[in-house]
Design a protein around this motif. Structure first.
Motif, mmCIF file in Angstrom:
data_model
loop_
_atom_site.group_PDB
_atom_site.id
_atom_site.type_symbol
_atom_site.label_atom_id
_atom_site.label_comp_id
_atom_site.label_asym_id
_atom_site.label_seq_id
_atom_site.Cartn_x
_atom_site.Cartn_y
_atom_site.Cartn_z
ATOM 1 N N PRO A 98 0.764 -1.159 0.153
ATOM 2 C CA PRO A 98 0.048 0.118 0.213
ATOM 3 C C PRO A 98 0.824 1.326 -0.113
ATOM 4 N N LYS A 99 1.969 1.310 0.212
ATOM 5 C CA LYS A 99 2.948 2.422 0.467
ATOM 6 C C LYS A 99 3.296 2.952 -1.157
ATOM 7 N N ALA A 100 2.840 2.226 -2.183
ATOM 8 C CA ALA A 100 3.098 2.602 -3.653
ATOM 9 C C ALA A 100 1.464 2.805 -4.078
ATOM 10 N N HIS A 101 0.440 2.817 -3.411
ATOM 11 C CA HIS A 101 -0.974 3.031 -4.047
ATOM 12 C C HIS A 101 -1.129 4.276 -4.654
ATOM 13 N N LYS A 102 -0.903 5.439 -3.655
ATOM 14 C CA LYS A 102 -1.351 6.795 -4.031
ATOM 15 C C LYS A 102 -1.152 7.066 -5.550
ATOM 16 N N LYS A 103 -0.020 6.998 -6.067
ATOM 17 C CA LYS A 103 0.414 7.348 -7.109
ATOM 18 C C LYS A 103 -0.402 6.901 -8.262
ATOM 19 N N TYR A 104 -0.741 5.653 -8.151
ATOM 20 C CA TYR A 104 -1.472 4.748 -9.163
ATOM 21 C C TYR A 104 -2.936 5.165 -9.017
ATOM 22 N N ILE A 105 -3.242 5.359 -7.842
ATOM 23 C CA ILE A 105 -4.824 5.526 -7.665
ATOM 24 C C ILE A 105 -5.025 7.098 -8.151
ATOM 25 N N LEU A 106 -4.241 7.977 -7.987
ATOM 26 C CA LEU A 106 -4.182 9.290 -8.751
ATOM 27 C C LEU A 106 -4.206 9.235 -10.213
ATOM 28 N N TRP A 107 -3.408 8.440 -10.600
ATOM 29 C CA TRP A 107 -3.371 8.434 -12.088
ATOM 30 C C TRP A 107 -4.522 7.744 -12.842
ATOM 31 N N ALA A 108 -4.984 6.538 -12.155
ATOM 32 C CA ALA A 108 -6.326 5.876 -12.680
ATOM 33 C C ALA A 108 -7.447 6.710 -12.637
ATOM 34 N N LEU A 109 -7.631 7.698 -11.571
ATOM 35 C CA LEU A 109 -8.742 8.373 -11.424
ATOM 36 C C LEU A 109 -8.639 9.438 -12.417
ATOM 37 N N GLU A 110 -7.557 10.035 -12.712
ATOM 38 C CA GLU A 110 -7.323 10.906 -13.781
ATOM 39 C C GLU A 110 -7.688 10.385 -15.278
ATOM 40 N N HIS A 111 -7.627 9.237 -15.310
ATOM 41 C CA HIS A 111 -7.963 8.600 -16.611
ATOM 42 C C HIS A 111 -9.375 7.741 -16.483
ATOM 43 N N ASN A 112 -10.134 8.081 -15.589
ATOM 44 C CA ASN A 112 -11.520 7.549 -15.385
ATOM 45 C C ASN A 112 -11.427 6.073 -15.376
ATOM 46 N N LEU A 113 -10.646 5.479 -14.709
ATOM 47 C CA LEU A 113 -10.745 4.009 -14.821
ATOM 48 C C LEU A 113 -10.833 3.485 -13.450
ATOM 49 N N ASP A 114 -11.877 2.309 -13.420
ATOM 50 C CA ASP A 114 -12.362 1.956 -11.955
ATOM 51 C C ASP A 114 -10.871 1.126 -11.471
ATOM 52 N N ILE A 115 -10.978 1.063 -10.026
ATOM 53 C CA ILE A 115 -9.976 0.680 -9.383
ATOM 54 C C ILE A 115 -10.322 -0.312 -8.286
ATOM 55 N N LEU A 116 -9.620 -1.385 -8.132
ATOM 56 C CA LEU A 116 -10.124 -2.121 -7.231
ATOM 57 C C LEU A 116 -8.642 -2.337 -6.382
ATOM 58 N N ALA A 117 -8.374 -1.846 -5.306
ATOM 59 C CA ALA A 117 -7.209 -1.948 -4.532
ATOM 60 C C ALA A 117 -7.081 -2.789 -3.409
ATOM 61 N N ASP A 118 -6.080 -3.309 -3.074
ATOM 62 C CA ASP A 118 -5.835 -4.073 -1.935
ATOM 63 C C ASP A 118 -6.036 -3.031 -0.676
ATOM 64 N N LYS A 119 -6.521 -3.702 0.484
ATOM 65 C CA LYS A 119 -6.595 -2.648 1.690
ATOM 66 C C LYS A 119 -5.135 -2.483 2.148
ATOM 67 N N PRO A 120 -4.869 -1.564 3.116
ATOM 68 C CA PRO A 120 -5.551 -0.135 3.237
ATOM 69 C C PRO A 120 -5.299 0.587 1.976
ATOM 70 N N LEU A 121 -6.059 1.734 2.204
ATOM 71 C CA LEU A 121 -6.078 2.664 0.897
ATOM 72 C C LEU A 121 -4.561 2.993 0.720
ATOM 73 N N THR A 122 -3.633 3.510 1.363
ATOM 74 C CA THR A 122 -2.332 3.752 1.373
ATOM 75 C C THR A 122 -1.606 3.488 2.767
ATOM 76 N N ALA A 123 -0.246 3.509 2.568
ATOM 77 C CA ALA A 123 0.554 3.064 3.836
ATOM 78 C C ALA A 123 1.648 4.167 3.838
ATOM 79 N N PRO A 124 1.665 5.361 3.943
ATOM 80 C CA PRO A 124 2.753 6.375 3.979
ATOM 81 C C PRO A 124 3.797 5.919 4.705
ATOM 82 N N LEU A 125 5.026 6.315 4.360
ATOM 83 C CA LEU A 125 6.397 6.095 5.097
ATOM 84 C C LEU A 125 6.283 6.950 6.371
ATOM 85 N N LEU A 126 5.710 6.239 7.298
ATOM 86 C CA LEU A 126 5.281 7.450 8.422
ATOM 87 C C LEU A 126 6.639 7.733 9.254
ATOM 88 N N ASN A 127 7.648 7.149 9.228
ATOM 89 C CA ASN A 127 8.803 7.634 9.993
ATOM 90 C C ASN A 127 9.432 8.853 9.212
#
Length: 454
Positions: A98-127
């Motif tokens: 999930p730490k790689a999710h965000k960039k691909y979600i934003l790209w897919a939404l920009e191109h109006n493509l439905d997404i099925l993503a593993d949970k969780p939504l994202t996992a930032p590098l919290l440290n």
């Protein structure tokens, strides 16, 4: 039915679920195509071995350099490729860590493509980014989704798992009939994931070294499930004004003190663990992601506590692992043995609970069983004072194999998404889950600073 797909990531989970489901459709004659598969170059051999006996093969595989693993931006050459094939696609399966999710979600939404993503939504590098980034990611994606024609769903399959669903239905029936809210919720999940001392520093699947752990691994399912059950109260007007949160956690630093060197040498006779413990970066392990989380909540409306809840998300529980050697598959071979307990009280009138325990070995022809029990104050609300129902942990896959209910519930969501959208796990439903997860991380980080300093 979606037919032209982009798959980002083909790790152990995707091999056991999303790609397997696509392969089942292909063998049934459904015209599905994987137009592009994206994976890291250092996983090429594993991907080739997995695809060797498959009917469904990607039209093309794009190998990302390993150095791109934590890049917050899509690799320029991949971005060029994605923009080129976007008009051919009607869906994106997002199966990376999930730490790689965000960039691909934003790209897919920009191109109006439905997404099925593993949970969780994202996992930032919290440290590096801090706990508030979990919530900020949600807001950024929410904003992009508002501009898009696409749907975004998460594979939070506990919402459609028949045993968990039975608990929900029992609770909903009582709450709506009597107008009384759930007064207490207790959820405990034990994952049985056992890492040996040095493995926390090397793992990339369900990692800990980036500052997140069980909460954004399996734990997100149970944050989501807690709020899924608690939201039943909203049906009768008990929507909370405030949620109070309290949380503690352990880190790999703690786990190495809970199970010190002498224990390892006792359970692995003749083995010497001196080097293992001497080379562990203990100072870093203090800031690694959480292993076990113990948390409690109060849901408050008009100054009164409506519901109290406790949620334990644990990895350091009974495991089936017996080997010192590091397994190749960190998803399936870390000894995972699931233990679940869920209990919902409705004051003095009603109680429903679920138990599930996955033993190390079962006799031949037997399977694990989910047990749902219901107890009533039968003199006041009628019905049976006690009854229980078992859910055998097996379902029949299209090829005739027996699979777990957990796997089959993922198949249910996958099929719905392939046919259109997936309303049970649509993006807006997870807003409260992400909010509460952020709150838990804030508590965890505060207490970590109190213990170890900034």
């Amino acid at each position: 039915m979606k037919q032209n797909l982009l798959i980002i990531g083909l790790g152990p989970h995707a091999q056991a679920t999303q790609y397997l489901f696509l392969e089942e459709l292909a063998r049934q004659g459904v015209p599905v195509h994987v137009r592009l598969l994206v994976e890291l170059q250092d996983r090429q051999e594993d991907v080739e071995n997995y695809l060797a006996d498959k009917m469904l093969l990607p039209d093309e595989i794009f190998g990302l350099p390993e150095s791109d693993r934590n890049n917050p931006h899509i690799h320029p050459k991949l971005l060029e490729k994605l923009n080129q094939i976007a008009p051919q696609l009607d869906g994106v399966l997002l199966c990376t860590e999930p730490k790689a999710h965000k960039k691909y979600i934003l790209w897919a939404l920009e191109h109006n493509l439905d997404i099925l993503a593993d949970k969780p939504l994202t996992a930032p590098l919290l440290n590096e980014q801090g706990p508030q980034q979990v919530w900020q990611d949600f807001l950024d994606i929410e904003k992009a989704l508002a501009r898009s024609k696409a749907h975004l769903s998460l594979l939070t399959n506990k919402r459609v798992h028949p045993a968990y669903e039975a608990v929900y239905n029992c609770a909903r029936e009582f709450v709506t009939k009597y107008g009384m809210p759930i007064t207490h919720i207790e959820i405990s999940d034990g994952g049985g994931v056992w890492h040996l001392p040095h493995e926390y520093a090397t793992g990339e699947n369900h990692p800990h070294k980036y500052g997140y752990g069980v909460l954004l691994h399996t734990g997100f399912h149970y944050v989501d499930l807690l709020l899924h059950y608690q939201s039943i109260n909203h049906l009768i007007g008990f929507k909370e004004d405030e949620i109070r949160t309290h949380a503690f956690c352990t880190t790999p630093f703690d786990v190495l003190h809970q199970m010190p060197r002498q224990v390892y040498e006792r359970i692995f006779p003749g083995e010497n663990f001196k080097k293992d413990f001497a080379t562990v970066p203990l100072a870093d392990y203090k800031k690694y992601g959480e292993i076990d989380v113990v948390s409690s909540f109060q849901f408050i409306k008009d100054g009164a506590i409506t519901t109290q809840a406790s949620l334990n998300m644990l990895q350091n529980t009974l495991s089936a692992r017996t080997l010192r050697t590091e397994p190749k598959n960190h998803y399936l071979q870390m000894g995972r043995l699931t233990q679940n307990y869920i209990s919902l009280f409705f004051g003095p009138l009603f109680h429903v609970r679920l138990n599930f325990f996955q033993p190390d070995k079962l006799p031949k022809d037997e399977c694990d069983v989910y047990v749902v029990e219901v107890c009533r104050n039968t003199g006041l609300v009628g019905g049976e004072s006690y009854y229980w129902k078992e859910f055998e942990d097996k379902a029949v896959a299209p090829d005739g194999r027996f699979v777990s209910l957990n796997n089959d519930s993922k198949r249910t969501l996958f099929k719905e998404w392939m046919k259109g959208s997936c309303p049970q796990t649509d993006f807006p439903l997870h807003k409260r889950s992400v909010q509460l997860t952020t709150r838990l991380f804030e508590e965890i980080f505060t207490r970590r600073k109190e213990r170890f300093g900034p």
